[in-house]
Design an enzyme around this catalytic site. Sequence first.
Site, PDB file in Angstrom:
ATOM      1  N   PRO A 109       0.829  -1.217   0.000  1.00 30.54           N
ATOM      2  CA  PRO A 109       0.000   0.000   0.000  1.00 30.54           C
ATOM      3  C   PRO A 109       0.858   1.259   0.000  1.00 30.54           C
ATOM      4  O   PRO A 109       1.715   1.436   0.857  1.00 30.54           O
ATOM      5  CB  PRO A 109      -0.813  -0.110   1.294  1.00 30.54           C
ATOM      6  CG  PRO A 109      -0.141  -1.141   2.118  1.00 30.54           C
ATOM      7  CD  PRO A 109       0.678  -2.004   1.217  1.00 30.54           C
ATOM      8  N   GLU A 110       0.634   2.108  -0.977  1.00 24.97           N
ATOM      9  CA  GLU A 110       1.324   3.389  -1.056  1.00 24.97           C
ATOM     10  C   GLU A 110       0.402   4.459  -0.471  1.00 24.97           C
ATOM     11  O   GLU A 110      -0.732   4.164  -0.089  1.00 24.97           O
ATOM     12  CB  GLU A 110       1.661   3.708  -2.521  1.00 24.97           C
ATOM     13  CG  GLU A 110       2.603   2.708  -3.175  1.00 24.97           C
ATOM     14  CD  GLU A 110       4.036   2.834  -2.662  1.00 24.97           C
ATOM     15  OE1 GLU A 110       4.364   3.869  -2.048  1.00 24.97           O
ATOM     16  OE2 GLU A 110       4.815   1.888  -2.863  1.00 24.97           O
ATOM     17  N   ARG A 130       1.756 -10.732   5.810  1.00 25.23           N
ATOM     18  CA  ARG A 130       3.216 -10.730   5.969  1.00 25.23           C
ATOM     19  C   ARG A 130       3.670 -10.116   7.287  1.00 25.23           C
ATOM     20  O   ARG A 130       4.842 -10.183   7.631  1.00 25.23           O
ATOM     21  CB  ARG A 130       3.862 -10.030   4.775  1.00 25.23           C
ATOM     22  CG  ARG A 130       3.582 -10.805   3.478  1.00 25.23           C
ATOM     23  CD  ARG A 130       4.259 -10.185   2.290  1.00 25.23           C
ATOM     24  NE  ARG A 130       5.711 -10.215   2.425  1.00 25.23           N
ATOM     25  CZ  ARG A 130       6.531  -9.663   1.547  1.00 25.23           C
ATOM     26  NH1 ARG A 130       6.049  -9.045   0.491  1.00 25.23           N
ATOM     27  NH2 ARG A 130       7.831  -9.721   1.725  1.00 25.23           N
ATOM     28  N   ARG A 162      23.379  19.743  -3.389  1.00 23.55           N
ATOM     29  CA  ARG A 162      23.424  18.283  -3.310  1.00 23.55           C
ATOM     30  C   ARG A 162      23.616  17.644  -4.674  1.00 23.55           C
ATOM     31  O   ARG A 162      22.958  18.006  -5.643  1.00 23.55           O
ATOM     32  CB  ARG A 162      22.134  17.742  -2.672  1.00 23.55           C
ATOM     33  CG  ARG A 162      22.152  17.905  -1.164  1.00 23.55           C
ATOM     34  CD  ARG A 162      20.870  17.433  -0.539  1.00 23.55           C
ATOM     35  NE  ARG A 162      20.768  15.976  -0.509  1.00 23.55           N
ATOM     36  CZ  ARG A 162      19.778  15.337   0.133  1.00 23.55           C
ATOM     37  NH1 ARG A 162      18.856  16.019   0.770  1.00 23.55           N
ATOM     38  NH2 ARG A 162      19.740  14.035   0.131  1.00 23.55           N
TER      39      ARG A 162
END
Length: 270
Positions: free
Chosen positions: A2-3, A110, A151
Amino acid sequence: MPELPEVETTRRGIVPHLVGRRIVGVVLRRTRLRWPIPAEIGSELPGQRIEAVRRRAKYLLLDVGSGSAIVHLGMSGSLRVLDRDTPAGRHDHVDLQLDDGRMLRLNDPRRFGALLWQPRGEVHELLSRLGPEPLSDAFDAACLMRVARGRSAPIKHVLMDQHVVVGIGNIYAAEALFRAGIHPHRAAGRISRERWERLVVAVRAVLQEAIEQGGTTLRDFVAPDGAPGYFVQQLDVYGRAGEACTRCGTRLRAADWGQRATVYCPRCQR
Ligand SMILES: [Zn+2]
């Protein structure tokens, strides 16, 4: 897995069934998921009314008077609202029983998910150093430019850093960079303000579209059967290496970066 869009869709799906309801009992069939389930889940929740269900990054917070139960769905977790007498399956680990004869049931084959406790007025350490929400006003080109200044790390890396902005995994980073026309390996410190602005718009759009699609394709949260409603929207690049770019027809390329391949169009993304 699930995002953020699935978690937000889950939140919207369960809110009408939970808010205002009193928790009358907690059934824990395991003592731990990814981490031990704190004793407060069993001792604090019963008797309290659910005031709100919030989302922060991919965490759901069920607010009651004395604090919040924090739920993370991990790799395979799902929540549904069922009649309290629905028999538990093998992976149904937790039930929060409600005063209307139903319950909120957490299923997680899981067991990488989490159920934690945050006392009122405190912020759990997992939530204490997170970046802004991508759908909030706090997420803008200026904040991205600030963290990216000087960066040399690839832009995709920066976009997936939860201290920079939360909830953008591999799928949505790849899709947003494609829409913004930015090469995923471009040094974050070498992106113009105009392109950062385009990227912010793209990030919001891919997440918003996924949430909207989730609202129409997800199974009913009160249906007792079926798989959790994870979904993947129409994707332009993720998982499409070697296929034609949806915009220009060029073959999409995959490049290894970190442990994950990233897919991009060598022509549209610079
Ligand atoms: Zn292209």
